[in-house]
Design a protein around this motif. Sequence first.
Motif, PDB file in Angstrom:
ATOM      1  N   VAL A 168       8.569  -2.643   3.009  1.00  0.00           N
ATOM      2  CA  VAL A 168       8.714  -3.917   3.727  1.00  0.00           C
ATOM      3  C   VAL A 168       9.390  -3.696   5.078  1.00  0.00           C
ATOM      4  CG1 VAL A 168       9.858  -6.170   3.717  1.00  0.00           C
ATOM      5  CG2 VAL A 168       8.730  -5.338   1.649  1.00  0.00           C
ATOM      6  N   ALA A 169      10.467  -2.906   5.087  1.00  0.00           N
ATOM      7  CA  ALA A 169      11.179  -2.652   6.341  1.00  0.00           C
ATOM      8  C   ALA A 169      10.289  -1.888   7.324  1.00  0.00           C
ATOM      9  CB  ALA A 169      12.458  -1.865   6.063  1.00  0.00           C
ATOM     10  N   GLY A 170       9.589  -0.872   6.837  1.00  0.00           N
ATOM     11  CA  GLY A 170       8.735  -0.079   7.720  1.00  0.00           C
ATOM     12  C   GLY A 170       7.578  -0.873   8.289  1.00  0.00           C
ATOM     13  N   ALA A 171       6.946  -1.708   7.452  1.00  0.00           N
ATOM     14  CA  ALA A 171       5.821  -2.519   7.923  1.00  0.00           C
ATOM     15  C   ALA A 171       6.278  -3.564   8.930  1.00  0.00           C
ATOM     16  CB  ALA A 171       5.136  -3.191   6.735  1.00  0.00           C
ATOM     17  N   ALA A 172       7.432  -4.201   8.673  1.00  0.00           N
ATOM     18  CA  ALA A 172       7.968  -5.186   9.617  1.00  0.00           C
ATOM     19  C   ALA A 172       8.322  -4.521  10.944  1.00  0.00           C
ATOM     20  CB  ALA A 172       9.198  -5.865   9.018  1.00  0.00           C
ATOM     21  N   PHE A 173       8.890  -3.332  10.869  1.00  0.00           N
ATOM     22  CA  PHE A 173       9.228  -2.579  12.094  1.00  0.00           C
ATOM     23  C   PHE A 173       7.955  -2.225  12.859  1.00  0.00           C
ATOM     24  CE2 PHE A 173      10.301   1.063  14.665  1.00  0.00           C
ATOM     25  CZ  PHE A 173      11.594   0.784  15.113  1.00  0.00           C
ATOM     26  N   GLY A 174       6.937  -1.796  12.125  1.00  0.00           N
ATOM     27  CA  GLY A 174       5.675  -1.455  12.774  1.00  0.00           C
ATOM     28  C   GLY A 174       5.009  -2.652  13.422  1.00  0.00           C
ATOM     29  N   ALA A 175       5.258  -3.842  12.871  1.00  0.00           N
ATOM     30  CA  ALA A 175       4.641  -5.055  13.401  1.00  0.00           C
ATOM     31  C   ALA A 175       5.352  -5.590  14.634  1.00  0.00           C
ATOM     32  CB  ALA A 175       4.610  -6.134  12.328  1.00  0.00           C
ATOM     33  N   ALA A 176       6.686  -5.561  14.612  1.00  0.00           N
ATOM     34  CA  ALA A 176       7.422  -6.223  15.698  1.00  0.00           C
ATOM     35  C   ALA A 176       8.670  -5.482  16.152  1.00  0.00           C
ATOM     36  CB  ALA A 176       7.787  -7.638  15.254  1.00  0.00           C
TER      37      ALA A 176
ATOM     38  N   LEU B  99       5.134   5.461   6.209  1.00  0.00           N
ATOM     39  CA  LEU B  99       3.790   5.249   5.693  1.00  0.00           C
ATOM     40  C   LEU B  99       3.369   3.781   5.853  1.00  0.00           C
ATOM     41  CD1 LEU B  99       1.326   6.415   4.258  1.00  0.00           C
ATOM     42  CD2 LEU B  99       2.502   6.035   2.073  1.00  0.00           C
ATOM     43  N   ALA B 100       4.296   2.871   5.593  1.00  0.00           N
ATOM     44  CA  ALA B 100       3.996   1.443   5.733  1.00  0.00           C
ATOM     45  C   ALA B 100       3.741   1.066   7.185  1.00  0.00           C
ATOM     46  CB  ALA B 100       5.147   0.609   5.170  1.00  0.00           C
ATOM     47  N   ALA B 101       4.536   1.635   8.096  1.00  0.00           N
ATOM     48  CA  ALA B 101       4.323   1.358   9.518  1.00  0.00           C
ATOM     49  C   ALA B 101       2.945   1.842   9.955  1.00  0.00           C
ATOM     50  CB  ALA B 101       5.417   2.032  10.346  1.00  0.00           C
ATOM     51  N   ALA B 102       2.548   3.031   9.479  1.00  0.00           N
ATOM     52  CA  ALA B 102       1.225   3.563   9.807  1.00  0.00           C
ATOM     53  C   ALA B 102       0.122   2.697   9.207  1.00  0.00           C
ATOM     54  CB  ALA B 102       1.114   5.000   9.298  1.00  0.00           C
ATOM     55  N   CYS B 103       0.324   2.251   7.966  1.00  0.00           N
ATOM     56  CA  CYS B 103      -0.658   1.375   7.328  1.00  0.00           C
ATOM     57  C   CYS B 103      -0.812   0.071   8.101  1.00  0.00           C
ATOM     58  CB  CYS B 103      -0.240   1.071   5.888  1.00  0.00           C
ATOM     59  SG  CYS B 103      -0.429   2.443   4.724  1.00  0.00           S
ATOM     60  N   TYR B 104       0.315  -0.467   8.584  1.00  0.00           N
ATOM     61  CA  TYR B 104       0.238  -1.724   9.347  1.00  0.00           C
ATOM     62  C   TYR B 104      -0.607  -1.546  10.604  1.00  0.00           C
ATOM     63  CZ  TYR B 104       1.247  -5.729  12.196  1.00  0.00           C
ATOM     64  OH  TYR B 104       1.079  -6.846  12.984  1.00  0.00           O
ATOM     65  N   VAL B 105      -0.394  -0.445  11.310  1.00  0.00           N
ATOM     66  CA  VAL B 105      -1.142  -0.192  12.536  1.00  0.00           C
ATOM     67  C   VAL B 105      -2.644  -0.133  12.241  1.00  0.00           C
ATOM     68  CG1 VAL B 105      -1.585   1.492  14.378  1.00  0.00           C
ATOM     69  CG2 VAL B 105       0.767   0.970  13.694  1.00  0.00           C
ATOM     70  N   VAL B 106      -3.002   0.561  11.160  1.00  0.00           N
ATOM     71  CA  VAL B 106      -4.419   0.675  10.783  1.00  0.00           C
ATOM     72  C   VAL B 106      -4.983  -0.683  10.350  1.00  0.00           C
ATOM     73  CG1 VAL B 106      -6.027   1.723   9.150  1.00  0.00           C
ATOM     74  CG2 VAL B 106      -4.181   3.097  10.116  1.00  0.00           C
ATOM     75  N   PHE B 107      -4.249  -1.382   9.487  1.00  0.00           N
ATOM     76  CA  PHE B 107      -4.724  -2.674   8.990  1.00  0.00           C
ATOM     77  C   PHE B 107      -4.866  -3.692  10.130  1.00  0.00           C
ATOM     78  CE2 PHE B 107      -2.739  -1.845   4.536  1.00  0.00           C
ATOM     79  CZ  PHE B 107      -3.767  -0.943   4.269  1.00  0.00           C
TER      80      PHE B 107
ATOM     81  N   THR C 297       0.835  -1.204   0.000  1.00  0.00           N
ATOM     82  CA  THR C 297       0.000   0.000   0.000  1.00  0.00           C
ATOM     83  C   THR C 297       0.869   1.252   0.000  1.00  0.00           C
ATOM     84  OG1 THR C 297      -1.756  -1.155   1.212  1.00  0.00           O
ATOM     85  CG2 THR C 297      -1.813   1.254   1.229  1.00  0.00           C
ATOM     86  N   SER C 298       1.883   1.245   0.854  1.00  0.00           N
ATOM     87  CA  SER C 298       2.798   2.381   0.943  1.00  0.00           C
ATOM     88  C   SER C 298       3.536   2.615  -0.376  1.00  0.00           C
ATOM     89  CB  SER C 298       3.807   2.126   2.072  1.00  0.00           C
ATOM     90  OG  SER C 298       4.861   3.057   2.040  1.00  0.00           O
ATOM     91  N   ALA C 299       4.066   1.543  -0.964  1.00  0.00           N
ATOM     92  CA  ALA C 299       4.849   1.664  -2.192  1.00  0.00           C
ATOM     93  C   ALA C 299       3.989   2.147  -3.364  1.00  0.00           C
ATOM     94  CB  ALA C 299       5.492   0.321  -2.535  1.00  0.00           C
ATOM     95  N   ILE C 300       2.775   1.628  -3.462  1.00  0.00           N
ATOM     96  CA  ILE C 300       1.889   2.026  -4.551  1.00  0.00           C
ATOM     97  C   ILE C 300       1.496   3.494  -4.426  1.00  0.00           C
ATOM     98  CG2 ILE C 300      -0.445   1.723  -5.487  1.00  0.00           C
ATOM     99  CD1 ILE C 300      -0.123  -1.272  -4.964  1.00  0.00           C
ATOM    100  N   LEU C 301       1.164   3.924  -3.227  1.00  0.00           N
ATOM    101  CA  LEU C 301       0.794   5.326  -3.016  1.00  0.00           C
ATOM    102  C   LEU C 301       1.936   6.258  -3.423  1.00  0.00           C
ATOM    103  CD1 LEU C 301      -1.142   5.181   0.385  1.00  0.00           C
ATOM    104  CD2 LEU C 301      -2.093   5.702  -1.869  1.00  0.00           C
ATOM    105  N   TRP C 302       3.150   5.917  -3.007  1.00  0.00           N
ATOM    106  CA  TRP C 302       4.304   6.767  -3.315  1.00  0.00           C
ATOM    107  C   TRP C 302       4.604   6.768  -4.814  1.00  0.00           C
ATOM    108  CZ3 TRP C 302       6.458  10.752  -1.388  1.00  0.00           C
ATOM    109  CH2 TRP C 302       7.741  11.150  -1.769  1.00  0.00           C
ATOM    110  N   ASN C 303       4.490   5.617  -5.458  1.00  0.00           N
ATOM    111  CA  ASN C 303       4.707   5.550  -6.904  1.00  0.00           C
ATOM    112  C   ASN C 303       3.717   6.431  -7.658  1.00  0.00           C
ATOM    113  OD1 ASN C 303       6.935   3.939  -7.067  1.00  0.00           O
ATOM    114  ND2 ASN C 303       5.882   2.122  -7.789  1.00  0.00           N
ATOM    115  N   LEU C 304       2.460   6.397  -7.248  1.00  0.00           N
ATOM    116  CA  LEU C 304       1.438   7.188  -7.922  1.00  0.00           C
ATOM    117  C   LEU C 304       1.650   8.688  -7.707  1.00  0.00           C
ATOM    118  CD1 LEU C 304      -1.751   5.035  -7.212  1.00  0.00           C
ATOM    119  CD2 LEU C 304      -0.540   5.293  -9.385  1.00  0.00           C
ATOM    120  N   ILE C 305       2.048   9.054  -6.498  1.00  0.00           N
ATOM    121  CA  ILE C 305       2.294  10.470  -6.199  1.00  0.00           C
ATOM    122  C   ILE C 305       3.437  11.002  -7.052  1.00  0.00           C
ATOM    123  CG2 ILE C 305       3.143  12.061  -4.425  1.00  0.00           C
ATOM    124  CD1 ILE C 305       1.613  10.316  -2.360  1.00  0.00           C
TER     125      ILE C 305
END
Length: 339
Positions: free
Chosen positions: A118-126, A327-335, A92-100
């Motif tokens: 991937v790194a940000g989402a993994a960090f946000g998870a654990a 952005l990915a870490a924030a998306c993980y928290v929401v998801f 989600t994070s990568a697609i949003l940034w690519n489109l912007i």
Amino acid sequence: MPDLSPEVIILVLVVIMALAFDFINGFHDTANAIATSVSTRALSPKTAIIIASLCNLIGALSYTGVAKTIGGSITDPFKLENGLVVVLAALTSAILWNLITWWFGIPSSSSHAIIGGVAGAAFGAAGSGAINWSGFISIIQALIISPLVAFAIGFVVIKLVSWFVRNSAYHKTNKGFRSMQVLSASWQAFSHGANDAQKTMGVITLALISGGFLVQAPGEFVIPLWVKLSAALAMALGTAFGGWRIIKTLGGKIMKIKPISGFSADLSSALIITIFTALKLPVSTTHVITSAILGVGASQKLNAVKWGLAGRILVTWVITLPITGLLAAACYVVFDVFL
């Protein structure tokens, strides 16, 4: 019709998102392979896109080393909890940034976007313990070193090529290099597919293993055939649609490109991408081709390069990793709350 488990639904969504990212990657990065050949009129836009699409497809089916690096070196898929949501947040994070960045015509890096995601989402998870720091740092080093080497190689290649044709007639030289640009653009597109499509393959396989849908021995990372085929086709289709905003930036706004300089830039960047792919290291094709163009331009005349635009592109390169990571870490928290 049997009820689908939440895990299966999320996996389907991850695969769709991953292929969408791959499509956008091809759409976003088409300019990497064909901008110089289009700007010098070596190829018409339509012909260039057909060649780029086919070569991207062939390249994407040729290697798997980079996919294993993306899927296994940033975080461990065998130890990652809630891995499906992690991958979904990263995509989600990568697609949003690519489109912007596509919308504003800035040649940012899809590679930086997915790696940061991937790194940000993994960090946000654990937390930091979820990151394989040695593998992550080696990837970052490759992303930093490759454009610097591309700049230097572009600088040297144009000098050597110019020396070899120094006594040739200008018109004859232009005609010859326009013909050779067909080959250099094809190699560039092949190398792009060989490196970039593997990132999506790695991400999908990461989701399959971490979600328990693909059983492999710890440390093993085999890409299923259907993953390879679907990622390759998605990137080829994205390439076929083209990214005209970025073609305009790379093809003329950075510097005025002639056939000899376009050939030299393509040759330099394709060589660097191929070498790093053989080393199983992901690179940003956007960074490499832009740096090669800058190297070629700087070797001829420093003021031939529009350094203001180059600086703007550099800023985008630098901020992509941290922005997509946050952005990915924030998306993980929401998801994680809603899924």
